[in-house]
Design an enzyme around this catalytic site. Structure first.
Site, PDB file in Angstrom:
ATOM      1  N   GLY A 250      34.170 -64.166 -30.599  1.00 39.45           N
ATOM      2  CA  GLY A 250      33.974 -62.537 -31.689  1.00 39.45           C
ATOM      3  C   GLY A 250      32.507 -62.122 -31.229  1.00 39.45           C
ATOM      4  O   GLY A 250      31.960 -62.798 -30.137  1.00 39.45           O
TER       5      GLY A 250
ATOM      6  N   LEU B  46      41.365 -61.429 -26.409  1.00 36.36           N
ATOM      7  CA  LEU B  46      40.839 -61.461 -26.306  1.00 36.36           C
ATOM      8  C   LEU B  46      39.498 -62.947 -26.704  1.00 36.36           C
ATOM      9  O   LEU B  46      40.416 -63.838 -27.891  1.00 36.36           O
ATOM     10  CB  LEU B  46      39.874 -60.695 -27.599  1.00 36.36           C
ATOM     11  CG  LEU B  46      38.363 -60.443 -27.663  1.00 36.36           C
ATOM     12  CD1 LEU B  46      37.437 -59.828 -26.512  1.00 36.36           C
ATOM     13  CD2 LEU B  46      37.799 -59.796 -28.707  1.00 36.36           C
ATOM     14  N   ASP B  47      38.608 -64.034 -25.090  1.00 36.40           N
ATOM     15  CA  ASP B  47      38.551 -64.954 -25.952  1.00 36.40           C
ATOM     16  C   ASP B  47      39.209 -65.764 -25.335  1.00 36.40           C
ATOM     17  O   ASP B  47      39.367 -67.205 -25.867  1.00 36.40           O
ATOM     18  CB  ASP B  47      37.640 -64.982 -27.051  1.00 36.40           C
ATOM     19  CG  ASP B  47      36.673 -64.076 -27.415  1.00 36.40           C
ATOM     20  OD1 ASP B  47      35.808 -63.547 -26.079  1.00 36.40           O
ATOM     21  OD2 ASP B  47      36.081 -63.688 -28.394  1.00 36.40           O
ATOM     22  N   GLU B  48      40.274 -64.997 -25.119  1.00 39.27           N
ATOM     23  CA  GLU B  48      41.490 -66.908 -24.658  1.00 39.27           C
ATOM     24  C   GLU B  48      41.996 -66.739 -23.215  1.00 39.27           C
ATOM     25  O   GLU B  48      42.868 -67.833 -23.387  1.00 39.27           O
ATOM     26  CB  GLU B  48      42.446 -66.580 -25.452  1.00 39.27           C
ATOM     27  CG  GLU B  48      42.491 -66.067 -27.641  1.00 39.27           C
ATOM     28  CD  GLU B  48      42.056 -67.515 -28.073  1.00 39.27           C
ATOM     29  OE1 GLU B  48      42.517 -68.749 -27.358  1.00 39.27           O
ATOM     30  OE2 GLU B  48      42.065 -67.579 -29.469  1.00 39.27           O
TER      31      GLU B  48
END
Lengths: 290, 290, 290, 290
Positions: free
Chosen positions: D208, D234-236
């Site tokens: 994040g 997101l961010d995964e």
């Protein structure tokens, strides 16, 4: 005799922290000079956000034997004036330590090697295992080993036994060398800033159990290890040191565990050395290493 | 205005070195306090073998505008008493710099990026190339470029031209950003401790020409780069910083050159930052970075 | 049983090198398929300069017990066609090893730990010391220790004794775990590509004696360690692996020695693992690690 | 012409993955040989858990110009037999790329340097910014810049504009060079395995916003950067590469940001190079880099 004892026969370390104000360094330096002590080493840090000042000074009494005591008394006035938290420790006294282990022996093996060769200035009071596996390793080195098994039901009683060993032995430092048990809040609270744990991941990634398996699942390209003070918040205590190492897709979780052993041992012994040299300051949930 | 100027509007840095004696820190701290200055940051080092003491202190005048001048005058007495080499520099003045280049542009590109974004507090007086290749890069950033070609026969004259540019511009720092020419003893001697060179090997390995080819020939598994002060002894000057990176058998010399660019740029800019922040002390052929 | 034995019960490793020609991979892969073997792992390298091709393939007989023998016979024709140097080794047989030591115990301690926990697939035939200091460490682990003191006058005779131990024990690998003695050309020549030495510097920097003192004198900012095959040219043998670690001006040579121990142990055990997994190819004075 | 074009004028890369079965390597090697192609480089990986096999082979037609086409046709039969996902790409064709940026310029600056010097084999079709700040940098290099501002309300429309630019330009690769906007699930899904993002933390730590501030709050001793494929989570997304660097208590979040820039640039360009060299395989949420 440890390495400090050999090289710096009568050194002391003054640690202090207080609200930042002009004149602190001058006051400390003057008092040391006036008590016949020389500054051997000095480091300081001012946290801009909180306005707090931290200082670690190694000094050596050069004029007379009782200079350190004299300084210690003189320093009380300064400490009051500046509202300091402070302590003075001799650097040639080994830190009395209790080590908690489980079944994995790599961290203990490394600590014992560095202790035996004089590079970790520890005085190992006892080794405690919830399994008996490390008994041989302890006894080979002539160290007392206590097998204190634990189940969810017996945890409170087992922790009381641990506490008794710590308190009776006069140990200051408690090292969780891959102990693999969650300590109770009560126990952690008894020894604030005195329990060092090694977590086998690069925190805050992969908290909790089986971090190498978690790392493998996530497909990271680097793994790590974290030495931190144990607090009631599991894996959330102040971080002392970390290290990482590169991995690749060919390595299954078991291979990560093997690679991880080296960095776990390394980071834990670095954190213990920083503790023994009185370099670690706690500031909220962060550490300052001077 | 550089980053220092923004964050620490009126900071000064005091650097000193002298024979070690009790009371130095107290004397400095007292003088600063008495002149109305606060110590923002301080680091010291005592070289046990030579008995020499080194100190770098960042201070901020807090009571009045002229505290730094006042301190500077007061300090002359202390400096005499302790037989100090010393200087005081404002931290919000960029370091005037001349950069020498040849054909390779990676170090210059990196320096210009860090300069343009304010993270290397330089004031670039001129860029000098023995080849014209970097003219465009310089001019894109509005910087004067001098093309001064050189042959073995014209070296003395060319170095005179370089000296003239340096001296007229009032530049303090001279950076050899992969300049690839051996400077004469005479030239090096003119600017002691002021010429930073980047050598594209992990010194003392692979001195001289074509170090990546030498590294490949020897079959090393790690290559490096070294930032050092240029002295009449080629590749033997005091080392400021080094960095290494892992290689393997699949990489021909050309690949090592490409990998090396990143560490060369990185090490050179770190060394330049240390210079600009007045952290580098020379002690014989070694550097102390405070 | 070592880790390979556990996971890959009947794996073999084929290593070959030959002049590069089209069709090598196809020939090897076909022969393996036709003998009922599956390719588990394969790596290859073509040296553009010399035109030589290197290949390491781990295969598993899946159809019948004698597939490996069958393949070994079949492969002789291919090897002749392509003019190959080659060998096939089972991966579940530990490498018989003799370890030479002197007074420093950190490398031996590390090797014994990795051997004992099954992560270096060694079968330690003997430990030989020119000093008796490591006898206890060897005997704690039930390993034969030979004290063979040496003086310049007795070197030839002592090396004969070492050779006798090696040859009688059937050891393949000889590890100099900080042996600190220069071996004669004659001895090195007896065991080409079989003697692994750990040198306590980042070669080619700081050859010869007291490298940490040399490093300190030169003022480097990074130190290293190098595992290489011992050859008659002291410190010039083919490099297998290297590692570096950052240092600073505060560290006297004694501190560099302590820091260096960790990287020496690490690099030596990595080189030994590469040997045991049959990953190292010699190519002139360089190594190819597949 | 890029570096591949210069050195390996007519090389192709075959990538395939399929359920593991005996004979795959033999089949590929035979087909290449029979089509008059030489294997220049080859790497393979067998995932034990899933039983899937991955292979990347660089080959060069040596007998005739159309060998690659011939092989491509021949290979269809093999691919069906072994149920392969596969593709063949020429290595001397630059990868057409669209770069998305916001206000921070360090990644773009680094990419443009490596592109300009030929070390990232890109063909940059367009640079798109949600802010106009990077226009000058793009135009200095003669590259089209599109300013497409975005608000929560206009995101869908803005993403349509981005898609139009990508699709019209025929770009294959989309690079988020610190784009700082969350892309919609719809957009991510349009370009699976084609969008590379750089996240300014060592994932999975500090997902994040404002990761350097999060890192500072948590008091970590190492920070990092992560290049990954963008996915709706997101961010995964699957991680391609990561890098870390050591920090200490003296560094405020702003300093971490500056240090982080270097590793962000470095990791992003490494991931882009791996993509352009066709080394990255997706396997679930993990990447295999051959």
């Amino acid at each position: 005799m440890n390495r400090h004892a050999e090289h710096l026969p009568a050194d002391f370390v003054l640690r202090l922290d207080c609200p930042d104000r002009p004149g602190i360094v001058a006051a400390v330096a003057l008092a040391l000079r006036d008590c016949g002590c020389n500054i051997e080493e000095s480091a300081q840090f001012r946290d801009i956000l909180s306005g707090r000042f931290f200082m670690r000074t190694v000094f050596r009494p050069i004029e007379r034997r009782d200079s350190a005591d004299l300084f210690s008394m003189e320093f009380q006035k300064i400490a009051r004036t500046y509202d300091m938290d402070w302590r003075i420790d001799p650097l040639n006294v080994r830190v009395r330590t209790v080590i908690l282990v489980s079944k994995a022996d790599h961290c203990l093996n490394d600590i014992l090697y560095r202790w035996r060769t004089g590079h970790l200035p520890l005085d190992i009071a006892a080794i405690i295992g919830n399994h008996p596996d490390m008994r041989v390793l302890a006894q080979e080195r002539g160290l007392p080993f206590h097998h204190l098994p634990v189940t969810p039901d017996t945890r409170a009683a087992q922790e009381d036994q641990i506490s008794e060993i710590i308190d009776k032995s006069g140990a200051e430092l408690i090292v969780l060398a891959r102990y693999m048990q969650v300590l109770s809040d009560r126990f952690c609270t008894l020894y604030p800033g005195r329990i060092i744990n090694i977590h086998h991941s690069f925190l805050p990634g992969f908290k909790g159990a089986r971090p190498y398996h978690q790392a493998w699942e996530r497909g990271v390209k680097i793994i790590g290890a974290t030495a931190h003070f144990a607090t009631p918040d599991l894996d959330e205590g102040p971080i002392i040191d970390q290290e990482t190492t590169r991995i690749d897709h060919t390595m299954p979780p078991e291979r990560l565990q093997i690679l991880g052993r080296d960095i776990e041992s390394q980071v834990l012994s670095r954190a213990m050395a920083a503790y023994c040299e009185r370099r670690i300051f706690l500031h909220g949930n962060r550490t300052i290493i001077l």
